[in-house]
Design a protein around this motif. Structure first.
Motif, PDB file in Angstrom:
ATOM      1  N   ARG A  68       7.170  -0.482   0.657  1.00 33.42           N
ATOM      2  CA  ARG A  68       7.627  -0.632   2.019  1.00 33.42           C
ATOM      3  C   ARG A  68       6.715   0.376   2.922  1.00 33.42           C
ATOM      4  N   GLU A  69       5.663   1.153   1.703  1.00 31.14           N
ATOM      5  CA  GLU A  69       4.950   2.063   2.027  1.00 31.14           C
ATOM      6  C   GLU A  69       3.300   1.985   1.927  1.00 31.14           C
ATOM      7  N   ARG A  70       4.172   1.245   0.611  1.00 29.83           N
ATOM      8  CA  ARG A  70       2.327   0.578  -0.041  1.00 29.83           C
ATOM      9  C   ARG A  70       1.906  -0.460   1.061  1.00 29.83           C
ATOM     10  N   LEU A  71       3.239  -1.229   1.674  1.00 30.05           N
ATOM     11  CA  LEU A  71       2.588  -2.332   2.521  1.00 30.05           C
ATOM     12  C   LEU A  71       2.342  -1.323   3.980  1.00 30.05           C
ATOM     13  N   ILE A  79       8.110  -8.230  -0.656  1.00 28.83           N
ATOM     14  CA  ILE A  79       9.281  -7.822  -1.193  1.00 28.83           C
ATOM     15  C   ILE A  79      10.054  -8.411  -2.972  1.00 28.83           C
ATOM     16  N   ARG A  80      10.181  -9.349  -2.286  1.00 31.92           N
ATOM     17  CA  ARG A  80      10.582 -10.341  -3.001  1.00 31.92           C
ATOM     18  C   ARG A  80       9.562 -10.408  -4.655  1.00 31.92           C
ATOM     19  N   ARG A  81       8.394 -10.374  -4.260  1.00 34.32           N
ATOM     20  CA  ARG A  81       7.675 -10.907  -5.161  1.00 34.32           C
ATOM     21  C   ARG A  81       8.088  -9.529  -6.569  1.00 34.32           C
ATOM     22  N   LEU A  82       7.611  -8.574  -5.154  1.00 32.02           N
ATOM     23  CA  LEU A  82       7.379  -6.820  -6.405  1.00 32.02           C
ATOM     24  C   LEU A  82       8.562  -6.691  -6.796  1.00 32.02           C
TER      25      LEU A  82
END
Ligand code: AMP
Length: 208
Positions: A155-158, A114-117
């Motif tokens: 979050r959805e992609r994860l 999440i930090r990277r994206l």
């Protein structure tokens, strides 16, 4: 083949690998984004699905990849980045007897993803990734943030990755351990650290 969650660094590592091995990168995400940008009929079909963070249908993806690997530049080897994303896609490769040498799982935890994206900037036509806004170092074209890199969509992609793509880790590990001569070798490496360090880890396992 590179496996791992969105933001694991597949696109970045793909750039290193294709130049080291002189092979072709097959990034289905880049292919779909190009179709959306050029407003082709494929692009119109997939745009909403991509923006939502869901997966494009297996039928579309399998047809796209089959026609891509039939092109002459793929004859001397290619690297899958972002394909397969489902068991059905992996089965399609197996059914077509497409020979794979190595499957590399790049591991990165969710907080880091999440930090990277949320700080990721991309050069759309090449897929080159940066951690700051500005222009691409090679073409000098402007960098953009991907719509699907917004936090809710990430979050959805994860969640999609966990549900539909992560079973592939088991799939390739089990196949590798089955003793089948046609099975690709399966490797697992940490995607944490500078890209050059991650690449060194990859080269170490590939050389062993
Ligand atoms: P990526 O750049 O690999 O993260 O892909 C961006 C988006 O394109 C994904 O979130 C999916 O909507 C779609 N996509 C890319 N590759 C595939 C695939 N192999 N199967 C289904 N959808 C895909």
């Amino acid at each position: 083949m590179l496996l791992g969650p969105p933001g694991a660094g597949k696109g970045t590592q793909a750039q290193y690998l294709i130049s080291y091995f002189n092979i072709v990168q097959i990034s289905t995400g880049d292919m779909l984004r190009a179709a959306v940008k050029n407003n082709t009929s494929l692009g119109q079909t997939v745009k909403q699905v991509m923006n939502s963070g869901a997966l494009v249908s297996d039928d579309i993806m399998i047809a796209l990849v089959k026609s891509r690997i039939a092109e002459p530049d793929c004859q001397h080897g290619f690297l899958f980045d972002g394909f397969p994303r489902t068991i059905a896609q992996a089965d399609a490769l197996r059914d077509e007897k497409i020979r794979l040498d190595h499957v590399m799982n790049i591991q990165v935890d969710d907080t880091e993803i999440i930090r990277r994206l949320s700080s990721r900037w991309v050069h759309l036509s090449s897929g080159r990734v940066y951690t700051h806004p500005g222009v691409d170092t090679i073409t000098h074209e402007p960098l953009v943030q991907r719509i699907d890199d917004q936090e809710d969509t990430v979050r959805e992609r994860l969640a999609v990755y966990r549900a539909q793509t992560s079973p592939l880790l088991d799939y390739y590990q089990t196949w590798a351990e089955s003793g089948d001569n046609n099975a690709p070798r399966y490797h697992c490496i940490s995607g944490i650290g500078e890209p050059e360090i991650v690449f060194e880890r990859m080269m170490t396992v590939l050389k062993n």
